[in-house]
Design a protein around this motif. Structure first.
Motif, PDB file in Angstrom:
ATOM      1  N   GLU A   1      -0.028   1.030  13.325  1.00 43.84           N
ATOM      2  CA  GLU A   1      -0.770   1.921  14.215  1.00 43.84           C
ATOM      3  C   GLU A   1      -0.724   1.458  15.670  1.00 43.84           C
ATOM      4  OE1 GLU A   1      -1.983   0.621  11.340  1.00 43.84           O
ATOM      5  OE2 GLU A   1      -1.819   2.459  10.143  1.00 43.84           O
TER       6      GLU A   1
ATOM      7  N   ARG B   1       6.449   2.354  11.221  1.00 38.77           N
ATOM      8  CA  ARG B   1       5.751   3.408  11.970  1.00 38.77           C
ATOM      9  C   ARG B   1       6.724   4.498  12.414  1.00 38.77           C
ATOM     10  NH1 ARG B   1       3.752   7.188  12.650  1.00 38.77           N
ATOM     11  NH2 ARG B   1       2.275   7.855  14.246  1.00 38.77           N
TER      12      ARG B   1
ATOM     13  N   TYR C   1       1.737   0.854  17.282  1.00 39.90           N
ATOM     14  CA  TYR C   1       2.872   1.534  17.913  1.00 39.90           C
ATOM     15  C   TYR C   1       2.602   3.010  18.206  1.00 39.90           C
ATOM     16  CZ  TYR C   1       5.862  -2.527  17.384  1.00 39.90           C
ATOM     17  OH  TYR C   1       6.409  -3.778  17.499  1.00 39.90           O
ATOM     18  N   ASP C   2       1.438   3.520  17.843  1.00 46.23           N
ATOM     19  CA  ASP C   2       1.132   4.936  18.078  1.00 46.23           C
ATOM     20  C   ASP C   2       1.276   5.354  19.545  1.00 46.23           C
ATOM     21  OD1 ASP C   2       0.811   5.458  15.414  1.00 46.23           O
ATOM     22  OD2 ASP C   2      -1.383   5.443  15.459  1.00 46.23           O
TER      23      ASP C   2
ATOM     24  N   ALA D   1       6.532   8.367  11.438  1.00 44.66           N
ATOM     25  CA  ALA D   1       6.481   9.426  12.452  1.00 44.66           C
ATOM     26  C   ALA D   1       7.425  10.564  12.096  1.00 44.66           C
ATOM     27  CB  ALA D   1       6.834   8.862  13.826  1.00 44.66           C
TER      28      ALA D   1
ATOM     29  N   ALA E   1       3.839   8.208  20.658  1.00 45.74           N
ATOM     30  CA  ALA E   1       3.318   9.374  21.387  1.00 45.74           C
ATOM     31  C   ALA E   1       4.040   9.548  22.723  1.00 45.74           C
ATOM     32  CB  ALA E   1       1.816   9.229  21.614  1.00 45.74           C
TER      33      ALA E   1
END
Length: 201
Positions: free
Chosen positions: A86, A172, A88-89, A176, A93
């Motif tokens: 998370e 991640r 790396y969110d 995604a 984004a």
């Protein structure tokens, strides 16, 4: 001064000369080690940044310096075994995986087979063909608690700890892509490769 006194003075000098020379040599070695350590750490950080930016700049329309800054904030000054997926969110984004019309993104743990399938075919793309995947492919990186540096050596291996910087990124990145797979494949057959990959169109 008599000969005996001169001999005593020389003995006292030679008695202290050897330890003094050894002390000077030791201090010089410590200074050299510190300078080399600082220099090599700076080169590691600069090397990773240079590789990242050079690869990123192969893709048009991206602010690679900003992407780099977002990327390094994920792991710098953190325990190298405590970087969650998370974390790396914000990076994902900032640089989402774009779905290109008439192209398919393929992701897998079967690296060799997948890349053999996608080589020379415009309709298939791997995560490594995206700006983030390409910029980070085959690189190693981590941070260290209490340090603002980025490191490329001394980082945990893939299986050394679950939440290492590299493993968390690739997990991640795959996640995604996964929601797109679920949306696209509902009610349809989706091909897979070796049972571990998926095609997304």
């Amino acid at each position: 001064m008599e000969r005996g006194e001169v001999g005593d003075v020389r003995k006292k000098r030679s008695k202290w000369a050897i330890p003094l020379v050894l002390l000077v040599v030791l201090v010089l070695l410590i200074i050299i080690a510190v300078v080399l350590g600082v220099t090599l750490t700076g080169r590691q950080s600069a090397g990773l940044k240079t590789d990242f930016l050079n690869r990123c700049q192969n893709f048009k329309g991206y602010d690679c310096e900003n992407i780099w800054n977002t990327f390094k904030q994920v792991f710098v000054n953190r325990d190298p075994c405590n970087v969650s997926e998370e974390a790396y969110d914000p990076l994902i984004a900032a640089v989402p995986f774009k779905r290109l019309c008439n192209q398919t993104m393929l992701w897998s743990k079967t690296n060799k087979a997948v890349h053999e399938l996608t080589t020379g075919r415009d309709c298939f793309r791997t995560i490594e063909d995206t700006v983030l995947g390409s910029s980070l492919n085959n690189l190693s990186w981590c941070g260290m608690k209490g340090s603002d540096e980025t490191f490329t050596t001394g980082c945990p291996e893939w299986n050394e700890c679950v939440n290492n910087s590299v493993r968390s990124f690739w997990r991640r990145a795959s996640a995604a892509v996964s929601p797109k797979l679920v949306t696209r494949c509902s009610g349809e057959k989706c091909p897979s490769c070796g049972g571990t990959s998926a095609l997304i169109s």
